[in-house]
Design an enzyme around this catalytic site. Structure first.
Site, PDB file in Angstrom:
ATOM      1  N   GLY A   7      47.494  36.570  52.352  1.00 58.61           N
ATOM      2  CA  GLY A   7      48.061  35.517  51.538  1.00 58.61           C
ATOM      3  C   GLY A   7      49.079  35.616  50.605  1.00 58.61           C
ATOM      4  O   GLY A   7      49.366  36.826  50.467  1.00 58.61           O
ATOM      5  N   ARG A  10      49.175  34.384  44.217  1.00 58.41           N
ATOM      6  CA  ARG A  10      48.613  33.449  43.586  1.00 58.41           C
ATOM      7  C   ARG A  10      47.752  32.086  44.579  1.00 58.41           C
ATOM      8  O   ARG A  10      47.744  31.050  44.138  1.00 58.41           O
ATOM      9  CB  ARG A  10      49.265  32.701  42.434  1.00 58.41           C
ATOM     10  CG  ARG A  10      49.859  33.491  41.236  1.00 58.41           C
ATOM     11  CD  ARG A  10      48.953  33.927  40.541  1.00 58.41           C
ATOM     12  NE  ARG A  10      49.530  34.572  39.041  1.00 58.41           N
ATOM     13  CZ  ARG A  10      48.863  35.321  38.440  1.00 58.41           C
ATOM     14  NH1 ARG A  10      47.377  35.166  38.627  1.00 58.41           N
ATOM     15  NH2 ARG A  10      49.155  35.858  37.316  1.00 58.41           N
ATOM     16  N   SER A  36      45.837  50.480  35.019  1.00 62.29           N
ATOM     17  CA  SER A  36      46.350  49.688  33.779  1.00 62.29           C
ATOM     18  C   SER A  36      47.643  50.112  33.214  1.00 62.29           C
ATOM     19  O   SER A  36      48.269  51.389  33.323  1.00 62.29           O
ATOM     20  CB  SER A  36      45.246  50.050  32.539  1.00 62.29           C
ATOM     21  OG  SER A  36      44.240  49.345  32.851  1.00 62.29           O
ATOM     22  N   HIS A  50      41.390  39.229  36.805  1.00 59.50           N
ATOM     23  CA  HIS A  50      40.603  39.866  37.651  1.00 59.50           C
ATOM     24  C   HIS A  50      39.261  40.395  37.304  1.00 59.50           C
ATOM     25  O   HIS A  50      38.154  39.916  37.759  1.00 59.50           O
ATOM     26  CB  HIS A  50      41.320  40.815  38.782  1.00 59.50           C
ATOM     27  CG  HIS A  50      42.079  40.331  39.649  1.00 59.50           C
ATOM     28  ND1 HIS A  50      42.009  40.291  41.022  1.00 59.50           N
ATOM     29  CD2 HIS A  50      43.507  39.752  39.455  1.00 59.50           C
ATOM     30  CE1 HIS A  50      43.029  39.779  41.621  1.00 59.50           C
ATOM     31  NE2 HIS A  50      44.005  39.484  40.494  1.00 59.50           N
TER      32      HIS A  50
END
EC number: 2.7.1.156
Length: 177
Positions: A7, A10, A36, A50
């Site tokens: 997808g 967001r 990170s 997340h």
């Protein structure tokens, strides 16, 4: 069981994949492909979002590059959630075409051989303009091709858009590859 969740940005694809993992009632291995970046607060906020959604009892494996090897080490009784293929691809994007083909083949073989149930999250990147630069086109083309190859071997493929998950395997027809 192989599941592909794809997808737009967001759209809710990660949340849908996490819900599928929770529904499995198995021990969850969350494979985070992102690293990170302490000098990038916006990126850190995304990672924190997340991380904050994941239950405390999920194992988290940070695997920015060696994804095939990680899948090979997952126990059959687990449920593996890989989030996301686009980030992983960005980490290996500089590979030349021959090396990339080998990397892609190893990943597909590891997905097929994985004894655990596995859900892979992948970004849809080909619905916009053709990128003006070579590296952007390489990323888009490789991720589109990889997602299609995984879709062919997946038992279920979901498209998540506008907060809805649509089971493409129920309403669509698989293309020959």
């Amino acid at each position: 069981m192989i599941t592909l969740v794809t997808g737009a940005t967001r759209s809710g694809k990660s949340e849908w994949a996490e819900l599928l993992a929770q529904r499995s009632q198995k021990s969850i291995i969350y494979i985070a492909t992102a690293s990170s970046k302490v000098d990038d607060p916006e990126w850190q906020n995304r990672l924190d979002d997340h991380r904050d959604r994941r239950p405390y009892d999920w194992q988290t494996w940070e695997v920015p590059i060696a994804l095939a090897a990680a899948l090979e080490s997952a126990e059959a009784s687990s449920y593996v959630l890989v989030d996301a293929l686009g980030t992983w691809l960005a980490n290996v994007l500089e590979q030349d075409q021959t090396t990339w083909q080998k990397t892609e083949q190893e990943l597909i073989a590891a997905i097929k051989a994985c004894e655990a149930d596995i859900t892979l999250v992948s970004e849809e990147v080909g619905w916009g303009v053709v990128p003006a630069y070579e590296l952007g086109r390489r990323f888009r083309d490789r991720l589109g091709s990889l997602s299609r190859k995984i879709g062919v071997i997946a038992d279920v493929v979901y498209l998540v858009t506008g907060g809805y998950a649509v089971d493409l395997t129920q309403i669509g027809e698989r293309l020959p590859f």
